[in-house]
Design an enzyme around this catalytic site. Structure first.
Site, PDB file in Angstrom:
ATOM      1  CB  SER A   1      30.963   9.432   8.057  1.00 17.25           C
ATOM      2  OG  SER A   1      30.655   8.827   6.833  1.00 17.25           O
TER       3      SER A   1
ATOM      4  CE  LYS B   1      27.915  10.026   5.879  1.00 16.45           C
ATOM      5  NZ  LYS B   1      27.981   8.577   6.064  1.00 16.45           N
TER       6      LYS B   1
ATOM      7  CE1 TYR C   1      28.504  12.368   2.259  1.00 22.14           C
ATOM      8  CE2 TYR C   1      29.446  11.080   0.469  1.00 22.14           C
ATOM      9  CZ  TYR C   1      29.045  11.191   1.789  1.00 22.14           C
ATOM     10  OH  TYR C   1      29.198  10.122   2.633  1.00 22.14           O
TER      11      TYR C   1
ATOM     12  CE1 TYR D   1      27.481   6.072   9.490  1.00 19.48           C
ATOM     13  CE2 TYR D   1      29.415   4.807  10.117  1.00 19.48           C
ATOM     14  CZ  TYR D   1      28.858   5.932   9.574  1.00 19.48           C
ATOM     15  OH  TYR D   1      29.673   6.904   9.121  1.00 19.48           O
TER      16      TYR D   1
ATOM     17  CB  VAL E   1      35.846   5.152   6.330  1.00 16.54           C
ATOM     18  CG1 VAL E   1      34.607   4.307   6.470  1.00 16.54           C
ATOM     19  CG2 VAL E   1      35.693   6.206   5.255  1.00 16.54           C
TER      20      VAL E   1
HETATM   21  N1  GLN Z   1      33.163   9.508   2.080  1.00 11.11           N
HETATM   22  C1  GLN Z   1      32.801   8.249   2.664  1.00 11.11           C
HETATM   23  C2  GLN Z   1      31.674   7.602   1.882  1.00 11.11           C
HETATM   24  O1  GLN Z   1      30.774   8.284   1.489  1.00 11.11           O
HETATM   25  C3  GLN Z   1      32.396   8.447   4.077  1.00 11.11           C
HETATM   26  C4  GLN Z   1      31.956   7.167   4.756  1.00 11.11           C
HETATM   27  C5  GLN Z   1      32.307   7.085   6.202  1.00 11.11           C
HETATM   28  O2  GLN Z   1      33.169   7.797   6.699  1.00 11.11           O
HETATM   29  N2  GLN Z   1      31.683   6.167   6.905  1.00 11.11           N
HETATM   30  O3  GLN Z   1      31.684   6.423   1.637  1.00 11.11           O
END
Ligand code: GLN
Length: 310
Positions: free
Chosen positions: A65, A68, A191, A243, A261
């Site tokens: 993420s 993003k 993505y 978040y 993550v």
């Molecule tokens: N690729 C992961 C997902 O879409 C990214 C989520 C994250 O890093 N919080 O679930």
């Protein structure tokens, strides 16, 4: 800011945290559960291009993420803010990053580009003649910000693609409401690829350093993100980047950041430096445990919270 002092304090907190084994590896993407949980690295990049790294500095990890905000800034460049925000909002949710129900009431826009729904919608806006062109545009953009050619970890990509039932549900829901008009599987593949781009903490700190430097890369000195788009990206990282702990983060740290993550977190101290930390054991919100503590301790010692002076 005295860079040498920041490096010294960072090193101290880094060694204090080496023994910390709290948290778990992310396992919902099976490939992420295979990494060595003891890995730990951090890099600091000043806006003048001074670089300091500590720990397993050669270790690469997938952006997840942390991609993003980067792809959000690319979407702003490609399509402009008005168009992007006709498709995705700017409101924090207080919900987990992979929340399924979170779409705005009447418009059905996802709430913001820092959660999965909003990030998938943002990626769906990236234009190109073909899937390959779109993917290259994303990789080229992230590579230029890192200052070197980046690769995608195909096994992480395949691992996520094979198990991403929840993200698939989110994407099909947005397709149902016509907020996403592109092909769902192609958008998801883009993505998952952006999430699987491999970086080390130096790369990520250079990206953070560019955001700290009004979009100018600290080494190449090129304006890679416009001032306006840098500012908008930082505003959304500040309000939504962490978040369902974004409020607590704003309270304790008071600076824009983004976690992934894989165990990566990057922090932007506007006008001063960018910091990236990697430690793969994460908490229940998806944030690296040692990464979060390292940042909190450093920010507190250097008195960097933008509201600390009242
Ligand atoms: N690729 C992961 C997902 O879409 C990214 C989520 C994250 O890093 N919080 O679930």
């Amino acid at each position: 800011m005295n860079f040498a002092k920041a490096c010294e304090i960072l090193s101290q907190h880094f060694s204090n945290l080496t023994k910390n084994q709290d948290g778990q590896l992310a396992s919902y993407i099976p490939e992420l559960a295979k990494v060595d949980p003891t890995l730990f690295s951090a890099s600091l990049v000043s806006i003048d291009g001074e670089i300091f790294s500590v720990g397993n500095t050669d270790q690469t990890f997938s952006l997840q993420s942390t991609s993003k905000p980067i792809v959000y800034s690319l979407a702003l460049r490609e399509l402009g803010s008005d168009f992007v925000h006709s498709k995705v909002g700017v409101e924090p949710t207080g919900e987990a990053f992979n929340s399924i129900i979170e779409l705005e009431e009447n418009s059905h826009r996802p709430f913001n580009p820092m959660i999965n729904s909003g990030a998938i919608a943002t990626t769906s806006l990236i234009n190109g003649k073909s899937y390959k062109d779109k993917l290259n545009l994303i990789i080229d953009y992230v590579s230029e910000l890192a200052g070197r050619r980046l690769e995608i970890d195909k096994s992480i990509f395949e691992s996520e693609r094979a198990t991403a039932h929840r993200n698939r549900a989110i994407a099909y829901l947005m397709k149902h409401f016509d907020v996403m008009t592109s092909d769902v599987e192609e958008t998801l593949a883009l993505y998952f690829n952006q999430c699987s781009i491999l970086v080390d903490t130096r790369d990520l700190a250079l990206i953070a350093g560019s955001l700290a430097n009004q979009g100018i890369h600290p080494l190449s000195k090129k304006q890679l993100i416009s001032k306006d788009h840098t500012s908008k990206t930082l505003r959304l990282m500040f309000t939504c980047g962490m978040y369902d702990t974004a409020g607590e983060w704003a309270f304790r740290v008071g600076l824009p950041a983004k976690s992934g993550v894989s165990g990566a977190i990057f922090l932007v101290v506007p006008g001063q430096f960018g910091l990236a930390v990697y430690s793969p054991r994460i908490d229940q919100h998806g944030h690296s445990v040692r990464g979060r503590l390292l940042i909190e301790n450093l920010v507190s010692d250097l008195d960097l919270n933008i509201f600390s002076k009242g």
